[in-house]
Design a protein around this motif. Structure first.
Motif, PDB file in Angstrom:
ATOM      1  N   CYS A 469      -4.258  -8.519   6.012  1.00 50.22           N
ATOM      2  CA  CYS A 469      -5.324  -8.152   5.353  1.00 50.22           C
ATOM      3  C   CYS A 469      -5.542  -7.404   3.723  1.00 50.22           C
ATOM      4  N   ALA A 470      -6.617  -7.697   3.372  1.00 52.26           N
ATOM      5  CA  ALA A 470      -5.694  -7.335   1.524  1.00 52.26           C
ATOM      6  C   ALA A 470      -7.429  -7.207   1.040  1.00 52.26           C
ATOM      7  N   GLU A 471      -7.657  -5.321   0.805  1.00 47.19           N
ATOM      8  CA  GLU A 471      -9.053  -5.642   0.238  1.00 47.19           C
ATOM      9  C   GLU A 471      -8.453  -4.683  -0.824  1.00 47.19           C
ATOM     10  N   MET A 472      -9.482  -4.726  -2.008  1.00 41.93           N
ATOM     11  CA  MET A 472      -9.313  -4.259  -3.411  1.00 41.93           C
ATOM     12  C   MET A 472     -10.630  -2.425  -3.335  1.00 41.93           C
ATOM     13  N   ASP A 473      -9.298  -1.543  -3.532  1.00 40.74           N
ATOM     14  CA  ASP A 473     -10.393  -0.393  -3.159  1.00 40.74           C
ATOM     15  C   ASP A 473     -10.658  -0.007  -4.461  1.00 40.74           C
ATOM     16  N   GLN A 474     -11.760   1.616  -3.670  1.00 39.73           N
ATOM     17  CA  GLN A 474     -12.401   2.253  -5.024  1.00 39.73           C
ATOM     18  C   GLN A 474     -11.413   2.241  -6.557  1.00 39.73           C
ATOM     19  N   ASN A 475     -10.872   2.927  -5.981  1.00 40.28           N
ATOM     20  CA  ASN A 475      -9.643   3.056  -6.822  1.00 40.28           C
ATOM     21  C   ASN A 475      -9.083   1.750  -8.094  1.00 40.28           C
ATOM     22  N   GLY A 476      -9.333   0.687  -7.884  1.00 39.29           N
ATOM     23  CA  GLY A 476      -8.498  -0.499  -8.305  1.00 39.29           C
ATOM     24  C   GLY A 476      -7.738  -1.069  -7.606  1.00 39.29           C
ATOM     25  N   ASN A 477      -6.992  -0.032  -7.019  1.00 41.10           N
ATOM     26  CA  ASN A 477      -5.618  -0.818  -6.319  1.00 41.10           C
ATOM     27  C   ASN A 477      -5.673  -1.827  -5.056  1.00 41.10           C
ATOM     28  N   VAL A 478      -5.569  -2.829  -4.545  1.00 42.00           N
ATOM     29  CA  VAL A 478      -5.409  -3.298  -3.646  1.00 42.00           C
ATOM     30  C   VAL A 478      -4.473  -2.923  -2.641  1.00 42.00           C
ATOM     31  N   VAL A 479      -5.212  -2.193  -1.579  1.00 39.79           N
ATOM     32  CA  VAL A 479      -5.064  -2.487  -0.015  1.00 39.79           C
ATOM     33  C   VAL A 479      -4.266  -3.035   1.243  1.00 39.79           C
ATOM     34  N   ALA A 480      -3.106  -3.322   1.776  1.00 41.01           N
ATOM     35  CA  ALA A 480      -2.429  -4.449   1.940  1.00 41.01           C
ATOM     36  C   ALA A 480      -2.269  -4.208   3.649  1.00 41.01           C
ATOM     37  N   ALA A 481      -2.863  -4.760   4.178  1.00 46.46           N
ATOM     38  CA  ALA A 481      -2.033  -4.368   6.169  1.00 46.46           C
ATOM     39  C   ALA A 481      -1.278  -5.051   6.757  1.00 46.46           C
ATOM     40  N   ASN A 482       0.434  -4.220   6.134  1.00 48.27           N
ATOM     41  CA  ASN A 482       1.198  -5.343   6.737  1.00 48.27           C
ATOM     42  C   ASN A 482       1.700  -5.320   8.190  1.00 48.27           C
ATOM     43  N   PHE A 483       0.909  -6.142   9.019  1.00 45.79           N
ATOM     44  CA  PHE A 483       1.611  -6.137  10.492  1.00 45.79           C
ATOM     45  C   PHE A 483       2.892  -6.152  10.668  1.00 45.79           C
ATOM     46  N   SER A 484       3.719  -6.667   9.915  1.00 42.45           N
ATOM     47  CA  SER A 484       5.665  -7.182  11.044  1.00 42.45           C
ATOM     48  C   SER A 484       5.603  -5.842  10.525  1.00 42.45           C
ATOM     49  N   GLY A 485       5.921  -5.048   9.111  1.00 44.30           N
ATOM     50  CA  GLY A 485       6.657  -4.312   8.368  1.00 44.30           C
ATOM     51  C   GLY A 485       6.225  -2.918   8.854  1.00 44.30           C
ATOM     52  N   ASN A 486       4.450  -2.889   8.906  1.00 46.90           N
ATOM     53  CA  ASN A 486       3.980  -1.698  10.517  1.00 46.90           C
ATOM     54  C   ASN A 486       3.897  -0.667   9.611  1.00 46.90           C
ATOM     55  N   ASP A 487       3.161  -1.158   8.779  1.00 46.00           N
ATOM     56  CA  ASP A 487       2.725  -0.042   6.999  1.00 46.00           C
ATOM     57  C   ASP A 487       1.635  -0.510   6.082  1.00 46.00           C
ATOM     58  N   VAL A 488       0.522   0.217   5.352  1.00 49.39           N
ATOM     59  CA  VAL A 488      -0.512  -0.285   4.519  1.00 49.39           C
ATOM     60  C   VAL A 488       0.532  -0.342   3.141  1.00 49.39           C
ATOM     61  N   SER A 489       1.040  -1.139   2.360  1.00 56.28           N
ATOM     62  CA  SER A 489       1.469  -1.144   0.718  1.00 56.28           C
ATOM     63  C   SER A 489       0.229  -1.013   0.302  1.00 56.28           C
ATOM     64  N   ILE A 490       0.539  -0.195  -1.108  1.00 57.33           N
ATOM     65  CA  ILE A 490      -0.665  -0.380  -2.265  1.00 57.33           C
ATOM     66  C   ILE A 490      -0.285  -0.646  -2.965  1.00 57.33           C
TER      67      ILE A 490
END
Length: 817
Positions: A469-490
Motif C-alpha cells: 500500500c502507498a499513499e501521499m500524505d498531507q506533506n507531499g511525501n509518499v508513505v509506503a507499507a512494506n509488508f515483507s520488510g516489516n516497516d513503513v517507508s517515507i
C-alpha cells in the motif's frame, strides 16, 4: 624676523646666534646639528630645549588623535548612537547596540535595559534617521501594514543606500504584498551586501532560489522528479515491538498516518516524527487480521478484517461501532476481504478477494450489489487487490493478471486502463490531481487515467520488499507499507530533500516582553504547508544562544475555524442577478458559524466587500459604513477580526436583511467595477484573523476590462498565496468563467463553483475549515538587553523533520520604555 610665527599652534622665532632663521623645536634641533657639522654651533640654549619639548608633545598628541577611536556623538534625544563597522562589513551594524551577528554590543547584564558602554564609532544624522525609519518599518510589518512598512524601509534606504539589512526587510514586505519580482530584486541587492559565506548570505540565497523555482512549478508531482527514501517508521525500538506486518496506510489532515498492523491485529496512528499517538484494537474480541482502512462520511472509519471475513465500522475517534458482512459466499458476505474505497456519495466498495468480486454497500452498511465475476466481455478477476473510485469510475487492480480494469459504479465493465507494464499491483489510491498511485511489488508507480501512461516514482530495494500500500500524505511525501520488510517507508521528492524546508518568521509579538511570541510558517518548496509538527521540531535562538523557556503554543492545522471575506461583484451584469446574489449569500450564511464570535469551529465571515468602481466594506447589518483607511492607504482591519470578539454575523440576519445585503447600494454598480481593488481589500481584512482563510468571490465570472488597472493578475495571485488565502469563485447564471478567475483559484488551491450545483456551494466552502495550515506559534523568554526598547534584538528559528530542515532569521524591537 623679530615677530613670532605660529606653526601648528607653537611659537616659532629665528635662531639668533648666526643670523639664520630656524624655527624652534625640531627645526631648532636640526639647525643645531647642522651647526655642529659646520663647526659653528653654540651650546643648545634654553629656547631650543623648550621648542623641542613642545614639538615632541605636539607629535605625541597628533599620533593619539590619529590612531584613537573618535568620541561618540550624542543625538538631540541624548542617545548614544550605534556604529557601522565597515572594516568587518557586518550587516545591520548601523543599528543601535546591535552588531548584526546576533550579539548585543552592550556589556550590561542580560535582561537589563540600560547600555553599559557606548558604541565606539560616530554616526551622522543620516544613520540616526535610517535607524528610526527602519524601526517604524519593522513595527508596521508586524501589524500587517505592509504598504506602510515598504514606505518606511524605502525612506531608510534613502538615508543608508545599499544597507543589506534594510534591503532584506524591504524584500520581505514586497513579498507579503504580492510583488514577488520586486522582492527578488531587493533580496538580490541585499545578497550582494552580505559577506559571502555568512549565515545571512547563505540563507537569503536559498530563499531566493526557492521562490524563483517554485513560481514555475505546480503543487503536484507531474514532472520527472523521482522520490527517494527519506526515512521510515520502524516496527521495533530496540527490543520493543511497536507493530507487525503493515498492510495499509491512511494519511489524515494533521500529517499523521494510520497504519494497519496485520501481524499485531491493531491500527496505530503515527505522527510525522514517528511517534505512535494512538492504538486501536477494535471491539472487545479485537480485530481478526485487519488489512485495509478507509474513511467515510462523518469521519467514520471502515476496517477490513482478512481472516474475520467482515468489515468493522469505527467512529471518528476510533471506537468500534458495528460490523458489515460476515464470512460466506452469499450477497454481502466475504471471504478474505482486502482493499476498500469510498466514492463521492459515501458508498463503500470492498475487494472480496476469496470470492473474486467487488461488493458495494451504502454509507449505513446495507448491501447494494456485487460485480467482477466472469461475464460477457469480461474474463473475471484472477486475484483482485487494489481498488479506487473517482468521477463515476471504479478502478480495480489484478495482481496475477498484472492489469487494471475499469467499471462504472453499477459494476458495468468499461475496459482496461493498463494492459502492460505492471509486475504485481496491489493498492490503488488517488492523488488530488486525479492520477493513481500504485503499489507494485518494490515500486511506487503513478498512472494517468486519461492516457494510461505509467511513471515510476520510486523504488525500495530489490529483495525482502513487498509494498502492499502507498499513499501521499498531507506533506507531499509518499508513505509506503512494506509488508515483507516489516516497516513503513517515507519517500520524498529528491529536490525537496536537497532544498529542505521553506521556513518564514511571519510575525513577532512583544507586548508581554520579555516573553516573546513568534508566528512561523513552514512549507515545502512547492508552497505546500508542512503540518503535524510540534515543539520537538523547533529550535529558537537569540544571536546563536538558545532561547530560554521555549514553549510550543499551537498549530494552525488543528484549528477548525476558518475566516472568509465575501467579494460581491457590482457590475452592470450582476445588477440583473439580484436573486442569484441573494441565493449565494444565503448558502454562505448557512455554513457560517452558528456560535457567532465565540465559535471555535466552522466558518466566520470577516467582511463583505462590494466591488464597484471603488470597493466598499458593507456592514453585516446591511448598512454601508464610510471608507476608513490606514496611514498607508490600506484599509483598517475590523476590530472583530483583530480581537476575535463576538459580533453579529450572517447567520443571525433575517432573510430580508440578507437580501438587502446581497443587493447592496444600487449606486455602487458600475461598468468600471474593479476586481483588483476589491480583492486587495477583502484579503487585507483577513490578515489579522485565523490562519485558515479564504475569499469567496460571487459574480459573473468575467473580471471586466478594468480588473487589473492597479494590480496585475500575478500580483493578486501572489498576494493571496503568500498570505495563505484560498480563492473560491461562485459563478452566477450560465456564464463561462474567465481564465483570469480560474487562474486565481488554481494558484491558491481554490475552485470554481457554479451556484446551482447538485451539492450546493456550502459543502466546498465549509471545507476551508479543513484546509492544511503550516502556521505555528511558539514563545520564549528573551534574555537580551533592550536599551530601553531601542535595541534591535535578533531571533533565529530552525525546523527539523526527519532528514529535512530549514531556518530563518529576523530581528524585532521590544516595547519602548
Amino acid at each position: 624676523m623679530a615677530n613670532k610665527v605660529l606653526f601648528y599652534g607653537l611659537p616659532l622665532k629665528p635662531r639668533s646666534p648666526h643670523g639664520r632663521i630656524f624655527p624652534g623645536g625640531i627645526f631648532g634641533l636640526y639647525g643645531f646639528f647642522a651647526d655642529q657639522m659646520s663647526g659653528t654651533a653654540d651650546r643648545l640654549n634654553r629656547d631650543d630645549l623648550k621648542g623641542i619639548i613642545k614639538t615632541g608633545l605636539f607629535f605625541v598628541f597628533a599620533l593619539l588623535l590619529l590612531f584613537s577611536p573618535p568620541l561618540p556623538l550624542v543625538s538631540q534625544q541624548g542617545e548614544l548612537p550605534g556604529s557601522y563597522d565597515s572594516s568587518r562589513n557586518i550587516p545591520g551594524g548601523f543599528l543601535n547596540n546591535y552588531d548584526g551577528r546576533g550579539t548585543s554590543a552592550q556589556t550590561a547584564a542580560p535582561g537589563s535595559t540600560g547600555s553599559a558602554s557606548p558604541p565606539s564609532r560616530p554616526v551622522d544624522l543620516n544613520t540616526l534617521n535610517a535607524r528610526e525609519e527602519f524601526r517604524l518599518g519593522v513595527q508596521a510589518y508586524n501589524r500587517f501594514a505592509y504598504n506602510e512598512a515598504i514606505l518606511s524601509f524605502e525612506r531608510a534606504l534613502a538615508y543608508r543606500p545599499g544597507e543589506p539589512l534594510i534591503l532584506d526587510w524591504l524584500g520581505r514586505s514586497y513579498y507579503r504584498s504580492g510583488f514577488e519580482d520586486t522582492a527578488l530584486r531587493q533580496w538580490q541587492a541585499a545578497l550582494q551586501g552580505y559577506p559571502y559565506g555568512t549565515a545571512q548570505n547563505l540563507l537569503l540565497a536559498n530563499h531566493i532560489d526557492t521562490i524563483r523555482n517554485r513560481r514555475s512549478l505546480l503543487p503536484v508531482p507531474n514532472d520527472d522528479v523521482r522520490y527517494v527514501e527519506s526515512g521510515n517508521f520502524p516496527s521495533r525500538n530496540n527490543t520493543n515491538v511497536l507493530y507487525k506486518q503493515p498492510s495499509s496506510v491512511l494519511a489524515v489532515e494533521d500529517g499523521s498516518v494510520y497504519v494497519v498492523a496485520y501481524g499485531s491485529n491493531e491500527i496505530v496512528r503515527i505522527d510525522v516524527n514517528g511517534v505512535i499517538r494512538q492504538r486501536i484494537r477494535g471491539p472487545i474480541n479485537g480485530f481478526d487480521r485487519p488489512y485495509d482502512i478507509v474513511r467515510g462520511e462523518g469521519g467514520r472509519f471502515y476496517v477490513s478484517e482478512y481472516r474475520g471475513g467482515r468489515v468493522s465500522v469505527l467512529n471518528s475517534d476510533g471506537v468500534w461501532q458495528s460490523y458489515i458482512g460476515s464470512k460466506g459466499q452469499g450477497e454481502g458476505k466475504f471471504v478474505s476481504p482486502q482493499n476498500m474505497a469510498i466514492d463521492e456519495e459515501g458508498y463503500l466498495y470492498v475487494v472480496d478477494y476469496g470470492n473474486r468480486r467487488i461488493s458495494k454497500f451504502d454509507p449505513d452498511g446495507n448491501f447494494i450489489l456485487s460485480f467482477g465475476t466472469r461475464s460477457a466481455g469480461f474474463q473475471g478477476f484472477l486475484s483482485p487487490t487494489g481498488i479506487a473510485v473517482r468521477d463515476g469510475r471504479v478502478y480495480v487492480a489484478d495482481n496475477l493478471a498484472k492489469q487494471v480494469f475499469m467499471f462504472d459504479r453499477n459494476g458495468a465493465y468499461l475496459g482496461l486502463l493498463v494492459r502492460n507494464g505492471l509486475t504485481g499491483p496491489e493498492s490503488l489510491r488517488f492523488l488530488k490531481d486525479g492520477r493513481l498511485l500504485v503499489a507494485d511489488m518494490n515500486r511506487i508507480l503513478m498512472i494517468d487515467c486519461n492516457s494510461s501512461i505509467i511513471r515510476e516514482l520510486g523504488v525500495l530495494g530489490n529483495s525482502g520488499v513487498r509494498i502492499v500500500c502507498a499513499e501521499m500524505d498531507q506533506n507531499g511525501n509518499v508513505v509506503a507499507a512494506n509488508f515483507s520488510g516489516n516497516d513503513v517507508s517515507i519517500f520524498t521528492r529528491i529536490d525537496d530533500v536537497a532544498s529542505g524546508l521553506f521556513v518564514e518568521i511571519e510575525r513577532v509579538f512583544t507586548d508581554d516582553f520579555p516573553q516573546v511570541t513568534v508566528e512561523i510558517q513552514v512549507q515545502d518548496r512547492l508552497r505546500r504547508p508542512i503540518v503535524g509538527l510540534d515543539g520537538r521540531n523547533f529550535f529558537l535562538s537569540e544571536g546563536g544562544q538558545t532561547a530560554g523557556a521555549q514553549n510550543f503554543r499551537g498549530a494552525g492545522y488543528v484549528n477548525n475555524l476558518a475566516y472568509i471575506s465575501i467579494l460581491m461583484e457590482r457590475s452592470d451584469e450582476t445588477k440583473t442577478m439580484q436573486e442569484a446574489l441573494e441565493t449565494a449569500l444565503r448558502d454562505i450564511s448557512a455554513v457560517s458559524s452558528s456560535g457567532g464570535g465565540n465559535s471555535t469551529a466552522g466558518i466566520r465571515v470577516a467582511s463583505l466587500i462590494s466591488a464597484g468602481e471603488q470597493p466598499v466594506r458593507e456592514r453585516l447589518d446591511g448598512s454601508t459604513p464610510p471608507a476608513a483607511d490606514g496611514a498607508d492607504g490600506s484599509p483598517v482591519l475590523p476590530a472583530s477580526v483583530q480581537r476575535n470578539t463576538s459580533r453579529p454575523g450572517l447567520e443571525n440576519l433575517t432573510r430580508g436583511a440578507l437580501a438587502s445585503l446581497a443587493r447592496g447600494n444600487v449606486a455602487s454598480y458600475s461598468p468600471r467595477w474593479r476586481l483588483d481593488l476589491g480583492l486587495r481589500l477583502a484579503a487585507t481584512d483577513l490578515l489579522a484573523g485565523g490562519k485558515k482563510r479564504g475569499i469567496v468571490y460571487v459574480g459573473s465570472g468575467n473580471p471586466g476590462q478594468f480588473a487589473f488597472e492597479q494590480y496585475g493578475l500575478s500580483e493578486l495571485a501572489a498576494y493571496l498565496a503568500n498570505n495563505s488565502i484560498v480563492f473560491h469563485a461562485v459563478v452566477l447564471g450560465n456564464n463561462q468563467v474567465s481564465s483570469e478567475i480560474r487562474y486565481l483559484c488554481e494558484q491558491t488551491g481554490g475552485s470554481v463553483l457554479p451556484l446551482y450545483q447538485n451539492e450546493g456551494i456550502g459543502k466546498t466552502i465549509s471545507k476551508l475549515a479543513e484546509q492544511p495550515s503550516g502556521s505555528y506559534t511558539l514563545s520564549y523568554q528573551s534574555m537580551l538587553p533592550t536599551d530601553f526598547g531601542r535595541a534591535y534584538l535578533p531571533l533565529e528559528v530552525q525546523v527539523y523533520l526527519m532528514e529535512r530542515s530549514g531556518r530563518d532569521m529576523i530581528g524585532y524591537y521590544p516595547p519602548l520604555e
